[in-house]
Design an enzyme around this catalytic site. Structure first.
Site, mmCIF file in Angstrom:
data_model
loop_
_atom_site.group_PDB
_atom_site.id
_atom_site.type_symbol
_atom_site.label_atom_id
_atom_site.label_comp_id
_atom_site.label_asym_id
_atom_site.label_seq_id
_atom_site.Cartn_x
_atom_site.Cartn_y
_atom_site.Cartn_z
ATOM 1 C CD GLU A 1 35.801 30.146 31.166
ATOM 2 O OE1 GLU A 1 35.420 29.546 32.184
ATOM 3 O OE2 GLU A 1 36.632 31.077 31.208
ATOM 4 C CG HIS B 1 36.165 34.755 34.453
ATOM 5 N ND1 HIS B 1 35.981 33.764 35.388
ATOM 6 C CD2 HIS B 1 36.334 34.126 33.260
ATOM 7 C CE1 HIS B 1 36.021 32.586 34.775
ATOM 8 N NE2 HIS B 1 36.231 32.781 33.493
ATOM 9 C CB THR C 1 39.112 33.622 43.764
ATOM 10 O OG1 THR C 1 39.512 32.629 42.823
ATOM 11 C CG2 THR C 1 37.648 33.973 43.545
ATOM 12 C CE1 TYR D 1 32.148 32.842 36.593
ATOM 13 C CE2 TYR D 1 30.545 34.542 36.081
ATOM 14 C CZ TYR D 1 31.848 34.159 36.348
ATOM 15 O OH TYR D 1 32.853 35.106 36.372
ATOM 16 C CE LYS E 1 34.622 38.056 37.613
ATOM 17 N NZ LYS E 1 34.458 37.257 38.837
ATOM 18 N NE ARG F 1 40.253 37.628 40.196
ATOM 19 C CZ ARG F 1 40.182 36.332 39.895
ATOM 20 N NH1 ARG F 1 41.068 35.494 40.409
ATOM 21 N NH2 ARG F 1 39.240 35.891 39.096
ATOM 22 C CG ASN G 1 36.748 38.298 41.514
ATOM 23 O OD1 ASN G 1 35.966 38.614 40.621
ATOM 24 N ND2 ASN G 1 37.123 37.052 41.708
ATOM 25 N NE ARG H 1 44.131 30.467 37.403
ATOM 26 C CZ ARG H 1 42.862 30.777 37.621
ATOM 27 N NH1 ARG H 1 42.133 31.303 36.665
ATOM 28 N NH2 ARG H 1 42.319 30.571 38.789
HETATM 29 P P1 CMP Z 1 35.704 33.997 38.764
HETATM 30 O O1 CMP Z 1 37.153 33.812 38.540
HETATM 31 O O2 CMP Z 1 34.931 34.754 37.747
HETATM 32 O O3 CMP Z 1 35.020 32.559 38.936
HETATM 33 C C1 CMP Z 1 33.842 32.352 39.664
HETATM 34 C C2 CMP Z 1 33.431 33.566 40.438
HETATM 35 O O4 CMP Z 1 32.558 33.312 41.520
HETATM 36 C C3 CMP Z 1 34.651 34.195 41.092
HETATM 37 O O5 CMP Z 1 35.513 34.762 40.157
HETATM 38 C C4 CMP Z 1 33.993 35.138 42.063
HETATM 39 O O6 CMP Z 1 33.489 36.313 41.426
HETATM 40 C C5 CMP Z 1 32.830 34.279 42.519
HETATM 41 N N1 CMP Z 1 33.148 33.528 43.749
HETATM 42 C C6 CMP Z 1 34.017 32.524 43.890
HETATM 43 N N2 CMP Z 1 34.033 32.058 45.154
HETATM 44 C C7 CMP Z 1 33.160 32.825 45.824
HETATM 45 C C8 CMP Z 1 32.719 32.851 47.174
HETATM 46 N N3 CMP Z 1 33.190 31.996 48.067
HETATM 47 N N4 CMP Z 1 31.798 33.759 47.505
HETATM 48 C C9 CMP Z 1 31.309 34.612 46.585
HETATM 49 N N5 CMP Z 1 31.681 34.628 45.268
HETATM 50 C C10 CMP Z 1 32.598 33.756 44.908
#
Ligand code: CMP
Length: 137
Positions: free
Chosen positions: A121, A110, A86, A44, A4, A97, A107, A80
């Site tokens: 994806e 992805h 996350t 997304y 990211k 992360r 974070n 993962r």
């Molecule tokens: P990712 O694994 O890319 O999948 C969806 C993304 O949304 C996640 O990582 C975060 O960057 C974001 N995300 C997920 N949950 C939250 C949350 N509760 N608040 C803000 N961003 C979030």
């Protein structure tokens, strides 16, 4: 996987790829690109109704990202485990992360959450030719 905008800005593309390859995963294809609002929104789309959606899109278009197609046995689970939860605060010690992520949104990486989404994806960003999937004539 996607590195990211925060990961690119922190100059840890190499560090992240080193860990991914060190875990036995194979890079099939990769590219750096600047996502536009529409493309990030489509990627997304599953989160469209979530309160963090708009903010997530703004973050994902805030700078270039690196999209990477990975291959390996149990690649989803292994990747993962490498990146952690996350929310960096909840991710295990030593995960990408945990070490580099700033918040549940910012974070660093992805990862596809299932083999099915991994295929969707990967094909979102890469052609079959880029993935070396064109059969010989
Ligand atoms: P990712 O694994 O890319 O999948 C969806 C993304 O949304 C996640 O990582 C975060 O960057 C974001 N995300 C997920 N949950 C939250 C949350 N509760 N608040 C803000 N961003 C979030």
């Amino acid at each position: 996987m996607i590195i990211k905008p925060d990961g690119v800005k922190k100059r840890i593309i190499g560090e992240i790829l080193k860990r991914v390859e060190g875990a036995g995963l194979t890079v099939k294809s990769m590219r750096m690109l600047q996502l536009d609002r529409k493309t990030a929104g489509r990627f997304y789309a599953v989160h469209k109704e979530r309160p963090f959606y708009q903010s997530l899109i703004e973050f994902m278009i805030s700078g270039p990202v690196v999209v990477v197609a990975l291959e390996g046995v149990n690649a989803i689970t292994r990747y993962r485990n490498l990146i952690g939860a996350t929310d960096p605060d909840k991710a295990e010690e030593g995960t990408i992360r945990r070490q580099f992520g700033e918040s549940i949104e910012v974070n660093t990486v992805h990862g596809s959450d299932s083999a099915e989404n991994g295929i969707l994806e990967t094909s979102f960003f890469f052609s079959t030719a880029e993935l070396g999937m064109i059969p010989e004539e």
